[in-house]
Design a protein around this motif. Structure first.
Motif, PDB file in Angstrom:
ATOM      1  N   ASN A   1      11.371  53.486  16.391  1.00 52.49           N
ATOM      2  CA  ASN A   1      11.234  52.574  17.367  1.00 52.49           C
ATOM      3  C   ASN A   1      10.244  51.530  16.581  1.00 52.49           C
ATOM      4  OD1 ASN A   1       8.479  52.783  18.591  1.00 52.49           O
ATOM      5  ND2 ASN A   1       9.113  54.485  17.701  1.00 52.49           N
ATOM      6  N   GLU A   2      10.418  50.159  17.755  1.00 52.05           N
ATOM      7  CA  GLU A   2      10.083  48.891  16.441  1.00 52.05           C
ATOM      8  C   GLU A   2       8.289  49.287  17.431  1.00 52.05           C
ATOM      9  OE1 GLU A   2      11.316  45.252  18.089  1.00 52.05           O
ATOM     10  OE2 GLU A   2      12.820  46.486  19.132  1.00 52.05           O
TER      11      GLU A   2
ATOM     12  N   VAL B   1       0.197  55.445  18.213  1.00 52.60           N
ATOM     13  CA  VAL B   1      -0.042  54.264  18.669  1.00 52.60           C
ATOM     14  C   VAL B   1       0.464  52.740  18.682  1.00 52.60           C
ATOM     15  CG1 VAL B   1      -1.574  53.322  16.556  1.00 52.60           C
ATOM     16  CG2 VAL B   1      -1.463  55.058  16.998  1.00 52.60           C
ATOM     17  N   LEU B   2       0.176  52.389  19.765  1.00 52.16           N
ATOM     18  CA  LEU B   2       0.965  51.146  19.957  1.00 52.16           C
ATOM     19  C   LEU B   2       1.584  49.550  18.984  1.00 52.16           C
ATOM     20  CD1 LEU B   2       2.842  49.890  22.119  1.00 52.16           C
ATOM     21  CD2 LEU B   2       1.137  48.600  22.730  1.00 52.16           C
ATOM     22  N   LYS B   3       1.680  49.496  18.627  1.00 53.60           N
ATOM     23  CA  LYS B   3       2.070  48.612  17.141  1.00 53.60           C
ATOM     24  C   LYS B   3       2.717  47.319  17.750  1.00 53.60           C
ATOM     25  CE  LYS B   3       4.992  50.686  14.604  1.00 53.60           C
ATOM     26  NZ  LYS B   3       5.992  51.088  13.632  1.00 53.60           N
ATOM     27  N   LYS B   4       3.446  46.948  18.951  1.00 50.87           N
ATOM     28  CA  LYS B   4       3.778  46.122  19.195  1.00 50.87           C
ATOM     29  C   LYS B   4       3.253  45.272  20.927  1.00 50.87           C
ATOM     30  CE  LYS B   4       8.635  42.937  19.845  1.00 50.87           C
ATOM     31  NZ  LYS B   4       9.691  43.288  19.130  1.00 50.87           N
TER      32      LYS B   4
ATOM     33  N   HIS C   1      11.124  53.524  27.240  1.00 54.86           N
ATOM     34  CA  HIS C   1      11.128  53.604  26.099  1.00 54.86           C
ATOM     35  C   HIS C   1      10.818  55.256  25.791  1.00 54.86           C
ATOM     36  CE1 HIS C   1       9.981  49.251  25.212  1.00 54.86           C
ATOM     37  NE2 HIS C   1       9.570  49.550  26.265  1.00 54.86           N
ATOM     38  N   PHE C   2      11.703  55.725  25.090  1.00 61.05           N
ATOM     39  CA  PHE C   2      11.986  57.278  24.788  1.00 61.05           C
ATOM     40  C   PHE C   2      12.671  57.663  23.270  1.00 61.05           C
ATOM     41  CE2 PHE C   2      14.649  55.698  28.878  1.00 61.05           C
ATOM     42  CZ  PHE C   2      14.354  57.182  29.754  1.00 61.05           C
ATOM     43  N   LEU C   3      11.372  58.272  23.098  1.00 61.51           N
ATOM     44  CA  LEU C   3      11.600  58.791  22.095  1.00 61.51           C
ATOM     45  C   LEU C   3      10.765  60.080  21.261  1.00 61.51           C
ATOM     46  CD1 LEU C   3       8.032  56.906  21.348  1.00 61.51           C
ATOM     47  CD2 LEU C   3      10.358  56.082  20.621  1.00 61.51           C
ATOM     48  N   THR C   4      11.267  60.567  20.055  1.00 60.22           N
ATOM     49  CA  THR C   4      11.563  62.294  20.231  1.00 60.22           C
ATOM     50  C   THR C   4      10.633  62.427  19.224  1.00 60.22           C
ATOM     51  OG1 THR C   4      14.172  62.108  20.172  1.00 60.22           O
ATOM     52  CG2 THR C   4      13.005  63.788  18.874  1.00 60.22           C
ATOM     53  N   LEU C   5       9.478  63.378  19.348  1.00 65.29           N
ATOM     54  CA  LEU C   5       8.581  63.535  18.622  1.00 65.29           C
ATOM     55  C   LEU C   5       9.291  64.885  17.932  1.00 65.29           C
ATOM     56  CD1 LEU C   5       5.308  63.393  16.983  1.00 65.29           C
ATOM     57  CD2 LEU C   5       4.660  64.850  19.523  1.00 65.29           C
TER      58      LEU C   5
END
Length: 815
Positions: free
Chosen positions: A165-166, A185-188, A198-202
Motif C-alpha cells: 500500500n502507499e 508506521v504512517l508514511k503518507k 484502508h484495508f491491509l493484510t498482516l
C-alpha cells in the motif's frame, strides 16, 4: 503440514550404580517408531529382558514409550506433542525408567523432545480494527497484535509481512524481553475526504522449513481529531504470587494515561493475546486495569506466565505492555506413591533380601518441599531399600512363617520436608504361601488302651490323630503301621482309625505296642511317630484244664459217700476214713473244677484209685483196654528171650572178670615194682560193691521207689518218709517189696560204669600188655551188655500187665 525426517541421537552417562541413557527425538513420531536400542546401549543381553521381566515405566500417568523384549528397542507407544507437554518451555525432557528384576536394576531413560514446525502462526483476532485521525503525523507508529506460534526457536514467528500500500509501512519493535512486535508506521498523510477506509493484510511467518504463516486483516478508519494515544507507565510489569492464592487476589494494577479529553481520553484495558491454558485463570478490569486471580495458580503446571495487555482510548488509539507472572511454589502437594511392581504372593521360605514390591515415590513440589522420605512400620519382617533416587524396594528383612502370620498389609508412608510437612500412604497386601516346613505332630506321643480279647475282626481299637500346621497338600496326613503289626492290625490311612484283623487272645499275649507313623504329602515329606500300647483284657473264655492225672475216656462216675474229700483250692484228694475190707479195690472219682469268671466255666476230671495190700501201685496206664494187653503178649515173649541172652552174657562176663583177677594176682606177686593202691572210696558213691571197695552200705538202710517215669533210669533214695507233694508231681507211687530189684538194677549199672571208666582196668591193660587183645574183647562185651540194659528198660515201658512186670522183676532180682 509437511513431514520432517525423524532423526535422533543418544549418549550414555554412567555414574555409580545409576546408568542413564538420553535420547533426542522429534515430536509427533508415529506409533511403533524406534527411538533407540536400549539393550545395546546399556550392554544388556536381549535374552535377559524376558527372564528379568524388563519394562519401561513413566513418572506420570501417560506411557509414551514401550520396550520390545525381542529386539531390545525402545518404541513409541503414544503421540508426543511437545507443545502439549511443555508449552513454551525449552528444553522439553521426559523421564522414564527401565526396570529389571531378579536382581532389581533401574536405568534412567531421558527423552529430549525436539520441536518440529508443526504449527502455523495465528493471530488472536483475525480482524484488526484501527481508527486514525486524518491529521496524524507522518512516522506515527501504531502497535499491532502479534502472531502466536506454539513452536519454539526457529519454528516460531520470525518476521511479519504487510500487504503493499502507499500509506503504511511495517516495522518491528523489540522490547526489553527481546520479544519483537509489529508496528504500523504512517508514511503518507491521510485524507479522509479522499479515502475514508484502508484495508491491509498482516502476515506472520515462522522460520521452519518449509515455513508456515498466518494472516490477519487490518481495517483502518480515518477520523477527525484524536491526536494522543494511551501510554503505559511501564512497558513490562513483573509480579510474583504464591500458588493457590485465593480467588480475587490482585496481581497488579495497570496504569495508562491519555492526554486527550472527553471520549478520546477514556481508556479501557484488555488482553491482547491470552493463551488457552490461562483463559479464565486471570482477568483484567477494563476500567481500573486491575489484574486479578480467578482460578488458583499451580506452580507444578507452570512456574511463570507471560501476558500481553493493551490500553485503548475512545478514539481507537491503543498501546501495549507485557505482564510477567512468576508463581511461587508452596508445599501444597502430598508425596505420590506409585507401585511399579509387586509380588502379592510370596513363599514363606523366601530368603531375606528378596524384593516383593517396587515403589516410585516423588513430590511435585520443588526445593525442600520436594524432598521425600518413606518408611514402614517396624513390626513386619520387611524393609525399604533405596538404591535409585525416588525408587524404593520393599524387601524381606526376616524369616517368614505362614503359620504365625499368613497375610501382611504393609502400609508405606511418604513424608515431604515442607512446612508443614505433607504425607501420603499406600498399602500393599502380601499373602504368604505355605511350604512344607512343619512335620505332623500327634496329640499324644503315647496312647494306652485296654482292649477286651475275642473281639471280632474289624473292631475299632483306637483313633490316633496328628495335626500339621501347614495347609493344603502339605497338611494332608497319611497314617501307616509297621510291617510287623500288619498281621493283626490295620489302619485307615486318612482317618488314623486302627482296626483289628483277627481276634486277640489274652492267653497268647497280654499286651503289645505298635508304632504309628504319620506322613504328610509335602515335598519333601515329613514324618512323626507315636506309640500305641494295647493291653489285652482277659475274658472268661477258657474252661479249667486238669493237668494231672492224665484223663482217659471210658469211666463213669458213681457215688462213694464218706470216703474221699478234696481241697477247695489246692485240689488235694484225701481219705476221710480207713478203707474197709469189703470195699472195692478200684474207686473212680469225677472231680469238677470251676473258675471264678463272670460266666463261670468248668471242667471235670476222672480219678481212678486202686487199693492193694502192701506197696500201693498207682498206674497211669490202668485205663487201657484189655484188648491192648493181648496185643502185648508177643512183646513179653521177646523180653524173656532178651533177658535169657543177657543172663548168658553176664555169666561170660563173670568168667572174664575172674580170669583178669587171676592174671592181676600173678603179676603183682611176681613184680617187684610197687603198684598204685586205690583208696576204699575210689568208686562212685551209692553203687554196688563190684571192685571190693566196700562203698555200698547195707540194703536195709535204703528204701527203693520207682515213679511212673522209671523207664528214664531215674532212682530216688531216701528214708521211709513219703513226700506227697513230690509224688503228686512225679506221678503214681509204685512200690516193690524187698530190696532185690533195686540191688539188681544197681548191680548192672555199676558193672557197666566200672568196667569202662575204672582206672584199675585201664592200668591193667597197660601193665598186662600180653592180655591187651582180651581186654578189648571184654570191653566190647560190656558195651553190648549196656546196650541190652537200655533195650530192656524200653521194653519195660511197653508192658501193661502188672503181673508180667512182677514176674520179670523177680527174675531180675534173682540175677
Amino acid at each position: 503440514i509437511s513431514s520432517v525426517p525423524c532423526l535422533c541421537f543418544s549418549f550414555i552417562c554412567i555414574c555409580g550404580t545409576l546408568s542413564e541413557v538420553r535420547y533426542s527425538v522429534p515430536e509427533e513420531m508415529q506409533r511403533g517408531s524406534a527411538i533407540g536400542n536400549v539393550a545395546r546401549d546399556l550392554g544388556i543381553d536381549v535374552t535377559e529382558l524376558v527372564r528379568r521381566n524388563a519394562r519401561v515405566v513413566a513418572e506420570g500417568s501417560r506411557q509414551f514409550c514401550e520396550l520390545s523384549t525381542e529386539t531390545g528397542s525402545l518404541l513409541v507407544s503414544e503421540r508426543m506433542d511437545r507443545e502439549e507437554l511443555c508449552v513454551q518451555s525449552a528444553p522439553c525432557v521426559l523421564q522414564f525408567q527401565l526396570l529389571l528384576e531378579n536382581p532389581l536394576k533401574v536405568y534412567s531413560l531421558l527423552l529430549d523432545i525436539q520441536d518440529i514446525n508443526d504449527n502455523s502462526p495465528t493471530f488472536e483476532n483475525g480482524q484488526i480494527e484501527l481508527e486514525l485521525l486524518e491529521s496524524t503525523d507522518l512516522g506515527r507508529r501504531f502497535p499491532l497484535e502479534s502472531a502466536h506460534d506454539p513452536d519454539i526457536g526457529a519454528n516460531s514467528v520470525q518476521h511479519y509481512q504487510l500487504s503493499e500500500n502507499e500509506y503504511f509501512a511495517l516495522e518491528m519493535y523489540t522490547q526489553v524481553d527481546r520479544n519483537a512486535y509489529p508496528e504500523l508506521v504512517l508514511k503518507k498523510p491521510l485524507d479522509r475526504e479522499n479515502q475514508a477506509d484502508h484495508f491491509l493484510t498482516l502476515s506472520g511467518v515462522d522460520g521452519g522449513r518449509p515455513f508456515r504463516s498466518g494472516a490477519a486483516s487490518i481495517h483502518i478508519h480515518v477520523l477527525d481529531a484524536n491526536d494522543n494515544v494511551p501510554v503505559f507507565g511501564q512497558s513490562v510489569y513483573k509480579v510474583s504470587v504464591q500458588e493457590n492464592s485465593p480467588r480475587g487476589t490482585v496481581l497488579v494494577k495497570l496504569n495508562a494515561t491519555d492526554l486527550d479529553s472527553g471520549i478520546y481520553g477514556e481508556i479501557s484495558y484488555s488482553f491482547n493475546h491470552m493463551p488457552d491454558k490461562m483463559r479464565g485463570v486471570v482477568e483484567v478490569d477494563h476500567v481500573t486495569g486491575e489484574v486479578k486471580v480467578m482460578v488458583a495458580l499451580d506452580y507444578e503446571q507452570a512456574s511463570s506466565h507471560e501476558l500481553d495487555l493493551q490500553a485503548k482510548d475512545g478514539g481507537g488509539q491503543s498501546s501495549h505492555c507485557k505482564l510477567i507472572i512468576d508463581v511461587i511454589d508452596v508445599n501444597d502437594n502430598s508425596p505420590v506413591i506409585v507401585v511399579k511392581s509387586t509380588t502379592s504372593i510370596v513363599p514363606e521360605d523366601a530368603s531375606p533380601g528378596t524384593m516383593v514390591a517396587l515403589l516410585h515415590v516423588y513430590d511435585l513440589d520443588t526445593g525442600t518441599s520436594g524432598w521425600v522420605t518413606c518408611k514402614i512400620s517396624d513390626d513386619v519382617p520387611f524393609k525399604l531399600v533405596s538404591e535409585v533416587k525416588n525408587y524404593f524396594m520393599l524387601v524381606i528383612d526376616g524369616v517368614l512363617d505362614r503359620e504365625k502370620c499368613p497375610h501382611y498389609n504393609i502400609t508405606m508412608t511418604a513424608v515431604d520436608a515442607g512446612t508443614p510437612p505433607l504425607f501420603s500412604s499406600k498399602t500393599v497386601a502380601i499373602t504368604i504361601t505355605d511350604v512344607n516346613d512343619n512335620p505332623p505332630i500327634f496329640r499324644h506321643s503315647d496312647y494306652s488302651i485296654k482292649f477286651v480279647e475275642n473281639q471280632p475282626q474289624g473292631t475299632l481299637v483306637i483313633k490316633v490323630r496328628a495335626e500339621d500346621a501347614d495347609e493344603g497338600q502339605n497338611a494332608r496326613i497319611l497314617y501307616s503301621l509297621p510291617e510287623d503289626a500288619a498281621s493283626h492290625l490295620s489302619i485307615n490311612a486318612e482317618t488314623g482309625e486302627i482296626f483289628t484283623l483277627r481276634p486277640f487272645d489274652y492267653e497268647s499275649s497280654t499286651h503289645f505296642h505298635v508304632q504309628v507313623m504319620a506322613r504328610d504329602e509335602g515335598r519333601p515329606s515329613f514324618t512323626s511317630t507315636c506309640t500305641v500300647q494295647i493291653f489285652i483284657a482277659d475274658q472268661n473264655d477258657n474252661a479249667p484244664v486238669v493237668l494231672y492225672p492224665v484223663q482217659l475216656d471210658g469211666y463213669l462216675a458213681h457215688d462213694i459217700p464218706n470216703l474221699f474229700s478234696i481241697g477247695l483250692h489246692c485240689g488235694e484228694i484225701r481219705t476221710l476214713r480207713p478203707f474197709a475190707e469189703g470195699e472195692e479195690i478200684k474207686q473212680t472219682l469225677i472231680i469238677s473244677v470251676s473258675d471264678n469268671g463272670l460266666e463261670s466255666l468248668s471242667a471235670t476230671a476222672t480219678v481212678n484209685i486202686i487199693i492193694e495190700d502192701g506197696l500201693p501201685i498207682i498206674d497211669e496206664l490202668v485205663a487201657h483196654d484189655t484188648d491192648k494187653l493181648h496185643g502185648n503178649s508177643d512183646l513179653t515173649l521177646y523180653l524173656i528171650m532178651a533177658l535169657a541172652a543177657m543172663s548168658s552174657l553176664f555169666l561170660v562176663l563173670i568168667i572174664a572178670v575172674v580170669y583178669m583177677r587171676l592174671c592181676r594176682y600173678r603179676y603183682m606177686y611176681r613184680s617187684t615194682t610197687n603198684l598204685p593202691v586205690f583208696p576204699p572210696t575210689y568208686g562212685p558213691p551209692g553203687y554196688s560193691d563190684v571192685s571190693c571197695f566196700n562203698t555200698l552200705q547195707k540194703d536195709d538202710q535204703y528204701n527203693s521207689f520207682l515213679t511212673t517215669g522209671s523207664w528214664k533210669r531215674d532212682f530216688r533214695f531216701g528214708s521211709d518218709f513219703v513226700d506227697l507233694d513230690m509224688l503228686n508231681k512225679r506221678g503214681t507211687l509204685l512200690h516193690v517189696s524187698g530190696h532185690s530189684a533195686t540191688r539188681a538194677k544197681l548191680l548192672v549199672k555199676s558193672l557197666s560204669t566200672n568196667c569202662t571208666e575204672n582206672p584199675l582196668i585201664k592200668q591193667m591193660t597197660n601193665v598186662h600188655y600180653y592180655n591187651a587183645r582180651l581186654s578189648k574183647s571184654i570191653t566190647l562185651m560190656l558195651y553190648v551188655l549196656f546196650c541190652f540194659n537200655l533195650a530192656c528198660d524200653k521194653i519195660f515201658t511197653q508192658l501193661v500187665n502188672p503181673n508180667s512186670k512182677k514176674i520179670l522183676l523177680l527174675y531180675v532180682d534173682l540175677l
